[in-house]
Design an enzyme around this catalytic site. Structure first.
Site, PDB file in Angstrom:
ATOM      1  N   CYS A  33       0.833  -1.215   0.000  1.00 37.18           N
ATOM      2  CA  CYS A  33       0.000   0.000   0.000  1.00 37.18           C
ATOM      3  C   CYS A  33       0.865   1.261   0.000  1.00 37.18           C
ATOM      4  O   CYS A  33       1.503   1.575   1.006  1.00 37.18           O
ATOM      5  CB  CYS A  33      -0.917  -0.050   1.220  1.00 37.18           C
ATOM      6  SG  CYS A  33      -1.796   1.471   1.564  1.00 37.18           S
ATOM      7  N   CYS A  36      -0.114   3.931   2.582  1.00 32.90           N
ATOM      8  CA  CYS A  36       0.272   3.469   3.928  1.00 32.90           C
ATOM      9  C   CYS A  36       1.717   3.859   4.212  1.00 32.90           C
ATOM     10  O   CYS A  36       2.057   4.291   5.315  1.00 32.90           O
ATOM     11  CB  CYS A  36       0.126   1.952   4.039  1.00 32.90           C
ATOM     12  SG  CYS A  36      -1.551   1.344   3.827  1.00 32.90           S
TER      13      CYS A  36
END
Length: 113
Positions: A33, A36
């Site tokens: 991600c 993230c």
């Protein structure tokens, strides 16, 4: 990464988060991600700024599906602020330090005066 940010999993989530005597900000994330990874340095800064007031933990959703499913994590990064085992705030998506600080301060407001 800050040594104040810890990693939790399905096995220790209840003890580390729900039974914590401090509020806990949980970052639901995954290795793949991009957003993230973008907020990771912000979480490190917050871990230092709120040291002793709020614990910051990360939970990898790929490795800990049971907890991710329990909290209906459909999009990451997703941050949940827990206090006394209850969710006090939710933030979905990569946001700046200001928004996360507001969420934490709002959650802390219920305890500190």
């Amino acid at each position: 990464m800050s040594d104040k940010v810890t990693h939790v999993g399905d096995a220790d989530f209840d003890a580390a988060v729900l039974q914590s005597d401090q509020p806990v900000l949980v970052d639901f994330w995954a290795e793949w991600c991009g957003p993230c990874k973008m907020i990771a340095p912000v979480l490190d800064e917050l871990a230092d700024a709120y040291d002793g007031k709020v614990k910051i933990v990360k939970l990898n959703v790929d490795d800990n599906r049971a907890t991710a499913i329990k909290y209906h994590v459909r999009s990451i990064p997703m941050l949940l602020l827990f206090k006394d085992g209850q969710i006090q705030g939710t933030q979905i998506g990569a946001v700046g330090k200001g928004q996360l600080t507001q969420m934490i301060d709002k959650g802390l407001g219920a305890q500190s005066a």
